[in-house]
Design a protein around this motif. Sequence first.
Motif, PDB file in Angstrom:
ATOM      1  N   LYS A  97      28.538  -0.837  24.677  1.00 26.35           N
ATOM      2  CA  LYS A  97      28.697  -0.612  23.220  1.00 26.35           C
ATOM      3  C   LYS A  97      27.630  -1.369  22.441  1.00 26.35           C
ATOM      4  O   LYS A  97      27.341  -2.532  22.731  1.00 26.35           O
ATOM      5  CB  LYS A  97      30.074  -1.090  22.766  1.00 26.35           C
ATOM      6  N   ALA A  98      27.070  -0.697  21.437  1.00 23.37           N
ATOM      7  CA  ALA A  98      25.998  -1.298  20.647  1.00 23.37           C
ATOM      8  C   ALA A  98      26.490  -2.532  19.885  1.00 23.37           C
ATOM      9  O   ALA A  98      27.574  -2.512  19.303  1.00 23.37           O
ATOM     10  CB  ALA A  98      25.442  -0.276  19.671  1.00 23.37           C
ATOM     11  N   LEU A  99      25.698  -3.606  19.939  1.00 22.80           N
ATOM     12  CA  LEU A  99      26.016  -4.835  19.190  1.00 22.80           C
ATOM     13  C   LEU A  99      25.170  -4.934  17.921  1.00 22.80           C
ATOM     14  O   LEU A  99      25.615  -5.457  16.910  1.00 22.80           O
ATOM     15  CB  LEU A  99      25.710  -6.071  20.041  1.00 22.80           C
ATOM     16  N   GLY A 100      23.923  -4.469  18.028  1.00 19.12           N
ATOM     17  CA  GLY A 100      23.039  -4.567  16.866  1.00 19.12           C
ATOM     18  C   GLY A 100      21.594  -4.416  17.253  1.00 19.12           C
ATOM     19  O   GLY A 100      21.277  -4.090  18.403  1.00 19.12           O
ATOM     20  N   LEU A 101      20.756  -4.624  16.262  1.00 19.49           N
ATOM     21  CA  LEU A 101      19.322  -4.537  16.521  1.00 19.49           C
ATOM     22  C   LEU A 101      18.594  -5.690  15.863  1.00 19.49           C
ATOM     23  O   LEU A 101      18.998  -6.182  14.808  1.00 19.49           O
ATOM     24  CB  LEU A 101      18.788  -3.184  16.040  1.00 19.49           C
ATOM     25  N   ILE A 102      17.561  -6.148  16.540  1.00 23.91           N
ATOM     26  CA  ILE A 102      16.689  -7.188  15.995  1.00 23.91           C
ATOM     27  C   ILE A 102      15.282  -6.599  15.929  1.00 23.91           C
ATOM     28  O   ILE A 102      14.767  -6.105  16.941  1.00 23.91           O
ATOM     29  CB  ILE A 102      16.719  -8.464  16.867  1.00 23.91           C
ATOM     30  N   ALA A 103      14.700  -6.598  14.729  1.00 27.78           N
ATOM     31  CA  ALA A 103      13.338  -6.086  14.568  1.00 27.78           C
ATOM     32  C   ALA A 103      12.363  -7.255  14.707  1.00 27.78           C
ATOM     33  O   ALA A 103      12.562  -8.309  14.101  1.00 27.78           O
ATOM     34  CB  ALA A 103      13.185  -5.423  13.210  1.00 27.78           C
ATOM     35  N   VAL A 104      11.353  -7.059  15.522  1.00 28.91           N
ATOM     36  CA  VAL A 104      10.379  -8.113  15.798  1.00 28.91           C
ATOM     37  C   VAL A 104       8.987  -7.570  15.484  1.00 28.91           C
ATOM     38  O   VAL A 104       8.619  -6.494  15.954  1.00 28.91           O
ATOM     39  CB  VAL A 104      10.474  -8.557  17.275  1.00 28.91           C
ATOM     40  N   ALA A 105       8.254  -8.281  14.663  1.00 29.76           N
ATOM     41  CA  ALA A 105       6.943  -7.776  14.245  1.00 29.76           C
ATOM     42  C   ALA A 105       5.812  -8.724  14.606  1.00 29.76           C
ATOM     43  O   ALA A 105       5.975  -9.943  14.602  1.00 29.76           O
ATOM     44  CB  ALA A 105       6.933  -7.528  12.740  1.00 29.76           C
ATOM     45  N   ASP A 106       4.690  -8.135  14.914  1.00 28.30           N
ATOM     46  CA  ASP A 106       3.488  -8.873  15.277  1.00 28.30           C
ATOM     47  C   ASP A 106       2.400  -8.448  14.293  1.00 28.30           C
ATOM     48  O   ASP A 106       2.357  -7.284  13.895  1.00 28.30           O
ATOM     49  CB  ASP A 106       3.101  -8.460  16.702  1.00 28.30           C
ATOM     50  N   GLN A 107       1.542  -9.361  13.878  1.00 30.95           N
ATOM     51  CA  GLN A 107       0.504  -9.007  12.905  1.00 30.95           C
ATOM     52  C   GLN A 107      -0.755  -8.485  13.578  1.00 30.95           C
ATOM     53  O   GLN A 107      -1.145  -8.976  14.637  1.00 30.95           O
ATOM     54  CB  GLN A 107       0.124 -10.236  12.088  1.00 30.95           C
ATOM     55  N   VAL A 108      -1.370  -7.493  12.939  1.00 36.68           N
ATOM     56  CA  VAL A 108      -2.672  -7.012  13.409  1.00 36.68           C
ATOM     57  C   VAL A 108      -3.684  -8.137  13.140  1.00 36.68           C
ATOM     58  O   VAL A 108      -3.682  -8.742  12.070  1.00 36.68           O
ATOM     59  CB  VAL A 108      -3.054  -5.716  12.664  1.00 36.68           C
ATOM     60  N   LYS A 109      -4.519  -8.443  14.140  1.00 37.32           N
ATOM     61  CA  LYS A 109      -5.528  -9.502  13.972  1.00 37.32           C
ATOM     62  C   LYS A 109      -6.474  -9.142  12.823  1.00 37.32           C
ATOM     63  O   LYS A 109      -6.771  -7.960  12.605  1.00 37.32           O
ATOM     64  CB  LYS A 109      -6.364  -9.657  15.246  1.00 37.32           C
ATOM     65  N   SER A 110      -7.005 -10.145  12.170  1.00 32.10           N
ATOM     66  CA  SER A 110      -7.794  -9.903  10.958  1.00 32.10           C
ATOM     67  C   SER A 110      -9.038  -9.047  11.203  1.00 32.10           C
ATOM     68  O   SER A 110      -9.463  -8.313  10.323  1.00 32.10           O
ATOM     69  CB  SER A 110      -8.184 -11.231  10.313  1.00 32.10           C
ATOM     70  N   THR A 111      -9.625  -9.113  12.402  1.00 31.69           N
ATOM     71  CA  THR A 111     -10.869  -8.366  12.627  1.00 31.69           C
ATOM     72  C   THR A 111     -10.679  -7.067  13.421  1.00 31.69           C
ATOM     73  O   THR A 111     -11.652  -6.372  13.700  1.00 31.69           O
ATOM     74  CB  THR A 111     -11.909  -9.246  13.353  1.00 31.69           C
ATOM     75  N   SER A 112      -9.434  -6.728  13.768  1.00 32.98           N
ATOM     76  CA  SER A 112      -9.207  -5.536  14.605  1.00 32.98           C
ATOM     77  C   SER A 112      -9.723  -4.260  13.942  1.00 32.98           C
ATOM     78  O   SER A 112     -10.413  -3.452  14.588  1.00 32.98           O
ATOM     79  CB  SER A 112      -7.715  -5.376  14.916  1.00 32.98           C
ATOM     80  N   ALA A 113      -9.391  -4.059  12.669  1.00 33.02           N
ATOM     81  CA  ALA A 113      -9.789  -2.823  11.986  1.00 33.02           C
ATOM     82  C   ALA A 113     -11.312  -2.705  11.921  1.00 33.02           C
ATOM     83  O   ALA A 113     -11.870  -1.624  12.159  1.00 33.02           O
ATOM     84  CB  ALA A 113      -9.184  -2.776  10.587  1.00 33.02           C
ATOM     85  N   GLN A 114     -11.979  -3.815  11.639  1.00 32.14           N
ATOM     86  CA  GLN A 114     -13.444  -3.795  11.550  1.00 32.14           C
ATOM     87  C   GLN A 114     -14.077  -3.483  12.918  1.00 32.14           C
ATOM     88  O   GLN A 114     -15.028  -2.702  13.010  1.00 32.14           O
ATOM     89  CB  GLN A 114     -13.941  -5.148  11.042  1.00 32.14           C
ATOM     90  N   ALA A 115     -13.531  -4.080  13.967  1.00 35.95           N
ATOM     91  CA  ALA A 115     -14.057  -3.837  15.320  1.00 35.95           C
ATOM     92  C   ALA A 115     -13.895  -2.365  15.695  1.00 35.95           C
ATOM     93  O   ALA A 115     -14.809  -1.748  16.249  1.00 35.95           O
ATOM     94  CB  ALA A 115     -13.331  -4.732  16.320  1.00 35.95           C
TER      95      ALA A 115
END
Length: 320
Positions: free
Chosen positions: A186-204
Motif C-alpha cells: 500500500k502506498a505511503l507517500g512520495l518524496i520529491a528529490v531535486a538536483d541542480q543543473v551545473k552552471s556551465t552545462s547549458a553552455q557546454a
Amino acid sequence: ATPTAIMVGTGRGATHGVLIKSAEALETAHDVKTVVLDKTGTITRGVPSVTAVTCAPGVSEADFLRIALAVEKPSEHPLAQAVVAYAEARTGAAGESGEQCGKTGNAGACETRGNDVAAVCGDVRVTDFAQVAGGGVRGVVDGAMCVAGNARLMKSEGVDLGTLVQAGDRAADEGATPLYFARDGKALGLIAVADQVKSTSAQAIAELASMGVNTVMITGDNERTARAVQQKCGIGQVIAGVLPQDKAAEVARLAQDGRVAMVGDGINDAPALARADVGIAIGAGTDIAIESADVVLMRSDLLDVPAAIQLSRATMRTIK
Ligand code: ADP
Ligand code: MG
C-alpha cells in the motif's frame, strides 16, 4: 598525428586539467559525432535534496518519514542520501519535544513544502534490505515489507499510487525525481528529490551543438524528469528509464551512426565509458569510472568536453 603533435596536445590538455590517457584517444576525439552525457552527477551537480513530501491519504508524515528513513538508510544512492538527511534532520528536530506531525491522523493527503515542522520519533531498523536495479530498494521494517523507488517499480509491485501520481508528475515537471514508498503493497507517500543543473552545462551543450556534435542525455531516471532537465540544459536528445546494465548497449547503438564519446561519473557508467569510442570521466567521479575512461576532466567542468574535442581537432590539423 606525429609523436610531437601528440605530446604537445596531451601537454596542453594537462595544463587545463584535461588528462588524455592515450594518443589514440586524442586522435579519435576529433571526429566524434555524438556526445552522450549521463544526467545525475554529470549534467547535474549530483547532490540532490528533498523538495516536497506528500503522504498518501490516512498516512501521517511522522510514520511515513520513519519508514522512509529506515528503508533508505542502507542505500548508497545519492537520492537515498537526500531522503536520509532530510528525515534525520526532522527526527533530530523532534528529539526533545517529541512533537508529532501536525497532520497526524489526517484523512486526506498531507503535503509539506519548505519548513513546516514535522517530527519523526523512534528508532526503526530495516532487515532483508535489497536493491532493485534501475528501480529502487526494499526491506522489512516493523515486520512489513517496504519498497521505495520509481513508478515502474511500484507498478511491478502491484502498488496503487492513486492521487500520488499527480503530485509525482508535478514534481517531475519541475525536474525533480519522485520517489514513491509503499508498505505491505500500500502506498505511503512520495518524496520529491531535486538536483541542480551545473552552471556551465547549458553552455557546454550549446558549444558542442555549434561544433556540429549531437548531444544525448542518458539516465535511469524517468522520462518526465529527464524532459524537464532537457528544458534547463538544452540537450538535443533524451534517453530515459535506462537500466544500469543497458547503458553500454545504448552507447553501442548510437555508435552505429558515427563515433561516440560518453561522459559519466558513476559506477553505473563504467561499462558505457569503456564501450564508447572516447570515454570521458568527471574527475570528481568514482574510481571505476575514472579507470574505465580515456579522458579525465579534473575540473569536473563540462566546458572541458568541447575543449577536449577542439584540442583533438587542432592536434590532427597540425599533421595535415
Ligand atoms: P541513475 O544513475 O541515472 O540515477 P539508477 O539506475 O541508479 O539511475 O536509478 C534509476 C531510478 O531508480 C532513480 O531515478 C530512482 O527513481 C530509482 N531509485 C534508485 N535507487 C533508489 C533508492 N535508493 N530509493 C528510491 N529510488 C531509487
Ligand atoms: Mg549516475
